[in-house]
Enzyme design. Structure first.
Site, short mmCIF file in Angstrom:
data_model
loop_
_atom_site.label_atom_id
_atom_site.label_comp_id
_atom_site.label_asym_id
_atom_site.label_seq_id
_atom_site.Cartn_x
_atom_site.Cartn_y
_atom_site.Cartn_z
N TYR A 82 35.13 75.92 67.77
CA TYR A 82 35.32 74.71 67.29
C TYR A 82 36.50 74.77 66.14
O TYR A 82 36.23 74.13 64.99
CB TYR A 82 33.83 74.40 66.25
N CYS A 125 47.16 64.98 53.18
CA CYS A 125 47.23 64.24 51.88
C CYS A 125 45.46 63.88 51.80
O CYS A 125 45.20 62.56 51.63
CB CYS A 125 47.86 62.90 51.86
N GLU A 126 44.61 64.71 51.55
CA GLU A 126 43.22 64.60 51.27
C GLU A 126 42.68 65.68 50.43
O GLU A 126 43.13 66.82 50.66
CB GLU A 126 42.32 64.28 52.37
N ARG A 162 36.28 72.59 60.10
CA ARG A 162 35.09 73.02 59.83
C ARG A 162 34.92 73.28 58.25
O ARG A 162 33.60 72.65 57.77
CB ARG A 162 34.62 74.35 60.40
N GLY A 218 23.54 77.68 70.38
CA GLY A 218 23.22 77.36 69.05
C GLY A 218 22.95 78.57 68.28
O GLY A 218 22.94 78.75 67.06
N GLU A 247 22.97 77.97 77.20
CA GLU A 247 24.43 77.20 76.98
C GLU A 247 25.24 77.58 75.51
O GLU A 247 25.41 76.77 74.75
CB GLU A 247 24.47 75.65 76.67
N PRO A 248 25.57 78.92 75.55
CA PRO A 248 25.91 79.49 74.20
C PRO A 248 27.49 78.99 74.15
O PRO A 248 28.10 78.88 75.24
CB PRO A 248 26.08 80.81 74.20
N1 LLP Z 1 24.68 72.73 74.46
C1 LLP Z 1 24.59 71.83 73.79
C2 LLP Z 1 23.68 70.40 74.39
C3 LLP Z 1 25.30 71.36 72.47
O1 LLP Z 1 25.20 70.13 72.03
C4 LLP Z 1 26.13 72.39 72.02
C5 LLP Z 1 26.83 72.24 70.80
C6 LLP Z 1 25.99 73.83 72.67
C7 LLP Z 1 25.46 73.71 73.74
C8 LLP Z 1 26.71 74.76 71.94
O2 LLP Z 1 26.36 75.20 70.73
P1 LLP Z 1 26.77 76.64 69.89
O3 LLP Z 1 26.07 77.58 70.82
O4 LLP Z 1 28.34 76.65 70.11
O5 LLP Z 1 26.15 76.28 68.81
N2 LLP Z 1 31.53 71.51 65.49
C9 LLP Z 1 30.20 72.15 65.13
C10 LLP Z 1 29.34 72.61 66.05
C11 LLP Z 1 28.86 71.55 66.94
C12 LLP Z 1 27.87 72.05 68.08
C13 LLP Z 1 27.86 70.77 69.02
N3 LLP Z 1 26.85 71.13 70.25
C14 LLP Z 1 30.82 73.41 64.32
O6 LLP Z 1 32.06 73.73 64.19
O7 LLP Z 1 29.95 74.08 63.60
#
Ligand code: LLP
Length: 397
Positions: free
Chosen positions: A372, A342-343, A312, A234, A273-274
């Site tokens: 992403y 086309c959107e 995104r 996150g 979990e980054p």
């Molecule tokens: N752990 C879990 C359980 C998750 O659901 C996620 C992301 C992460 C770790 C990794 O999160 P991060 O460190 O990347 O923020 N598509 C969206 C982001 C969706 C994130 C989903 N879960 C975007 O483009 O911003």
């Protein structure tokens, strides 16, 4: 205007390479490895980083993180298979996700992975039943929903009570019952949470962890000791700025919070979990301008990529810096940078400052697209997916 003011020199060298057909993603693997190294170095000694491969699942990246000794966080059997193919050992794999199917649970049990993160009582029962059938013991952690609101786009906020993720704290007693009744087929080894994505304030992380850590006392009463605490991912970046030093400041604050909250916790292993924080900065999407289209109301730059390759902006109103690859001293003007789909949502950037000599055939880079980006690409309108290239040792592969 400066040439690629926000992107590294490495990107500018290859973004204009006419041998590479647009559109394509371009990644800087060395810079990514550098970020990963700093990330690990700042964390408490008992922290284990599991790269959230949903952010970017390309084998080149997975091999890089595997080589650095990282574990991996997967959310599907597909991701698990790829992680194993790329060299991760089962004991380096955590399986997250809210909708694991029986097939996926069986695959995770058969591979004997490190931990399955449980999202509901129903799933806990299912995992116990499947483990029993396979005469296995599932190592599980309960994903808690700490009911913490964070300042991010609502679609990527996950730790608030109205989100589908995790267990409400009132479900803990029943979870413990299910574990006790599973005849040794469920080993409850930890707690886990993930409060959302693209979060740059460390306080909600602190609040969520402190609140969830309290639960270990509840477990102790039943002689269950928490061996792992998984803080999820996150951590966000500033998409408006190219200043990587700012990211590092946030990282230092985050690491300090972890050190502080776990200091006297007695938790043996911290998992992280980054995803985005490790990869976003080190990828760009390179595109060719097809048309510059002035109307009485606006000026559009129409490029050969769009929401089908980088969703995104359309999905989260996300901002990605967009830069012209060649140098230009022409007067800056405002353009909407749009794709061919086309959107009307197919906009990569509204009102972007670009030099007014921008023309068809020019290349632009869309920055901070290493997370992403390609993983969420589709072939909508049957336009195909973009290529992916990697800079390593000053060369392209
Ligand atoms: N752990 C879990 C359980 C998750 O659901 C996620 C992301 C992460 C770790 C990794 O999160 P991060 O460190 O990347 O923020 N598509 C969206 C982001 C969706 C994130 C989903 N879960 C975007 O483009 O911003």
């Amino acid at each position: 205007m400066p040439n690629l003011n926000g992107t590294s020199q490495t990107f500018s060298k290859f973004a204009g390479d006419s041998k590479l057909p647009t559109p394509f993603y371009l990644y800087d693997l060395e810079a990514m490895a550098g970020r990963a190294g700093k990330f690990k170095a700042l964390l408490p000694k008992n922290a284990h980083v599991h790269y959230a491969m949903k952010a970017n699942a390309h084998p080149e990246l997975l091999k890089l993180f595997c080589g650095l000794g990282f574990g991996v966080d997967v959310v599907s059997a597909g991701e698990m298979t790829r992680a194993l193919e790329c060299g991760f050992k089962p004991d380096q794999i955590i399986f997250s996700g809210v909708g694991k199917t029986v097939t996926e649970i069986r695959a995770a049990l058969a591979a004997n992975i490190e931990q399955i993160n449980i999202e509901s009582l129903q799933e806990l029962k299912r995992v116990g039943e499947e483990a029993q059938k396979l005469k296995a013991t599932a190592r599980v952690a309960l994903r808690m929903n700490p009911d913490i609101a964070v300042d991010t786009h609502p679609y990527i906020r996950t730790g608030f009570r109205d989100n589908k993720f995790g267990l409400d704290f009132t479900a803990v007693a029943e979870a413990i019952e299910i574990v006790k009744n599973a005849a040794g087929h469920l080993k409850l080894q930890g707690l886990t949470l993930h409060i959302g994505s693209q979060i740059r304030d460390v306080e909600p992380f602190r609040a969520a962890i402190i609140k969830t850590l309290e639960l270990r006392h509840e477990f102790s009463k039943h002689n269950i000791e928490i061996e792992t605490f998984d803080v999820g991912g996150g951590l966000g970046i500033d998409y408006f700025s190219a200043d990587l030093a700012q990211d590092e400041k946030i990282l230092e604050g985050y690491a300090a919070v972890l050190r502080e909250v776990f200091l006297d916790s007695g938790v043996p292993k911290i998992f992280l979990e980054p995803g985005r924080f490790l990869t976003a900065r080190f990828g760009v999407l390179v595109s060719e301008v097809q048309y510059v289209k002035p109307t009485p109301f606006k000026k559009f730059v129409i490029v050969d990529t769009g929401m089908h390759h980088l969703i995104r902006p359309a999905l989260y109103e996300a901002f990605h810096r967009i830069e012209l690859v060649r140098e230009s001293k022409a007067t800056p003007e405002l353009y909407d940078v749009v794709g061919p789909i086309c959107e009307s949502s197919d906009v990569l950037g509204f009102e972007r400052v670009l030099p007014n000599d921008i023309k068809a055939g020019d290349r632009v880079v869309i920055c901070d697209a290493g997370a992403y980006g390609s993983v969420m690409a589709s072939d909508y309108n049957l336009r195909g997916k973009p290529g992916e290239y990697f800079i390593q040792n000053g060369n392209i592969k």
